[in-house]
Design a protein around this motif. Structure first.
Motif, PDB file in Angstrom:
ATOM      1  N   ALA A 131       8.621  -3.707  -6.389  1.00 37.99           N
ATOM      2  CA  ALA A 131       8.193  -2.723  -7.390  1.00 37.99           C
ATOM      3  C   ALA A 131       8.442  -3.231  -8.803  1.00 37.99           C
ATOM      4  O   ALA A 131       7.615  -3.042  -9.710  1.00 37.99           O
ATOM      5  N   ARG A 157       2.219   1.359  -3.699  1.00 41.63           N
ATOM      6  CA  ARG A 157       1.175   1.659  -4.672  1.00 41.63           C
ATOM      7  C   ARG A 157      -0.098   2.112  -3.945  1.00 41.63           C
ATOM      8  O   ARG A 157      -0.993   1.302  -3.709  1.00 41.63           O
ATOM      9  N   LEU A 210       5.685  -5.721  -9.664  1.00 36.73           N
ATOM     10  CA  LEU A 210       4.418  -5.052  -9.968  1.00 36.73           C
ATOM     11  C   LEU A 210       4.469  -4.376 -11.337  1.00 36.73           C
ATOM     12  O   LEU A 210       3.490  -4.425 -12.100  1.00 36.73           O
ATOM     13  N   ASP A 211       5.607  -3.769 -11.668  1.00 38.73           N
ATOM     14  CA  ASP A 211       5.754  -3.150 -12.991  1.00 38.73           C
ATOM     15  C   ASP A 211       5.665  -4.193 -14.101  1.00 38.73           C
ATOM     16  O   ASP A 211       5.016  -3.969 -15.142  1.00 38.73           O
ATOM     17  N   ILE A 264      -3.792   0.513  -4.243  1.00 34.48           N
ATOM     18  CA  ILE A 264      -3.745  -0.845  -4.783  1.00 34.48           C
ATOM     19  C   ILE A 264      -4.875  -1.691  -4.189  1.00 34.48           C
ATOM     20  O   ILE A 264      -5.236  -1.541  -3.017  1.00 34.48           O
ATOM     21  N   ASP A 315       2.108  -5.274 -14.584  1.00 35.18           N
ATOM     22  CA  ASP A 315       1.352  -4.236 -15.293  1.00 35.18           C
ATOM     23  C   ASP A 315       1.635  -4.265 -16.794  1.00 35.18           C
ATOM     24  O   ASP A 315       0.730  -4.012 -17.612  1.00 35.18           O
ATOM     25  N   ARG A 332       0.830  -1.217   0.000  1.00 35.91           N
ATOM     26  CA  ARG A 332       0.000   0.000   0.000  1.00 35.91           C
ATOM     27  C   ARG A 332       0.860   1.259   0.000  1.00 35.91           C
ATOM     28  O   ARG A 332       0.460   2.285  -0.544  1.00 35.91           O
TER      29      ARG A 332
END
Length: 280
Positions: free
Chosen positions: A266, A39, A269-270, A42, A273, A36
């Motif tokens: 990170a 992001r 998560l990138d 999220i 995405d 959290r």
């Protein structure tokens, strides 16, 4: 329906309660806090991989993250069997996954690898001198890391053999696999043996909680040594730019600064995405 990141717990109810008693949060709750902060806004869900229940829904979950725990995947128990079975189902769904510490070990065993006790003993507070393998030099989970770095760590077991489809990405002198990718079934897993999600305050709390074992291992002379060290860790957690504390602890911004400490999360998560975590 909005996409959701699923955070998976592998602690028993008693282990969750114990960790809350000294660190303030269960391990999966620590992960949710870090996510959290990384992001804001999220969408998260949590579930346990030790209990019977529905497997992650590929139409609902964009990515799956396995938190750490005291689970020992080289031991045969209802918990280790349940965790491996759950992870095997995750691989079959094709939902991209990531894990820290026990999360890496669960994924390795589920895909056919092996784990065992770490020699010469537990890696406590920090994993130092982490260095990329040749494959790790090109791998996006480690994008942005320098040639060597230090990360939060707290574990007594390691991956001793990667499964077919596994690639070692980083190691240090005493831990043969500090980061890895595992491709199995329909899924891709990225994992690290260390704990990018943990604050230095949580590492301080975990260190004091295991004080007797740490002293027995010869890493500290007595409780006073540990109290002094963990006080500096808590102070650095509160003031990450204090170079005096970082120097005394042998640390730098790779672990003191939240954005640097959590880099692998990170990067995962990138990649999710961007749709990069698909089987070959």
């Amino acid at each position: 329906m909005s996409s959701i990141i699923l955070v998976v717990c592998s602690e028993t109810p008693d282990q969750r309660a114990e960790r809350r008693s000294y660190a303030g949060q269960a391990s999966h709750e620590s992960y949710a806090t870090a996510l959290r902060r990384l992001r804001p806004g999220i969408s998260l869900e949590t579930m346990s991989c030790l209990e019977e229940g529905a497997i992650p829904d590929p139409a609902r979950h964009k990515g799956i993250i396995f938190a750490g725990s005291p689970i020992q995947m080289h031991e045969d128990s209802p918990e280790t069997r349940a965790a491996a079975h759950f992870m095997a189902q995750v691989f079959q769904t094709g939902v991209p996954s990531f894990g820290s510490c026990a999360g890496l070990q669960i994924a390795a065993v589920a895909a056919g690898g092996a784990t065992g006790p770490r020699r010469p003993g537990a890696e406590v507070a920090f994993a130092r001198d982490i260095t990329r393998t040749d494959a790790g030099l090109r791998h996006p989970v480690l994008d942005g890391r320098p040639a060597t770095w230090t990360a939060p760590a707290m574990h007594s077991s390691v991956v001793t053999r990667l499964p077919p489809g596994g690639t070692a990405l980083a190691a240090n002198p005493d831990t043969p696999i500090e980061a890895a990718e595992i491709r199995h079934g329909q899924g891709v897993f990225w994992g690290v043996q260390y704990h990018p999600e943990l604050s230095l305050g949580e590492i301080a709390a975990s260190t004091m909680h295991q004080a007797d074992d740490i002293i027995d291992q010869g890493l500290a002379r007595d409780q006073r040594d540990l109290r002094d060290m963990t006080a500096r860790l808590r102070d650095l957690d509160a003031s990450p730019t204090r170079s005096d504390l970082a120097w005394q602890l042998g640390l730098n911004a790779e672990i003191a600064a939240f954005e640097r400490r959590t880099l692998e999360i990170a990067n995962f998560l990138d990649a999710v995405d961007k749709g990069l975590l698909q089987p070959h």
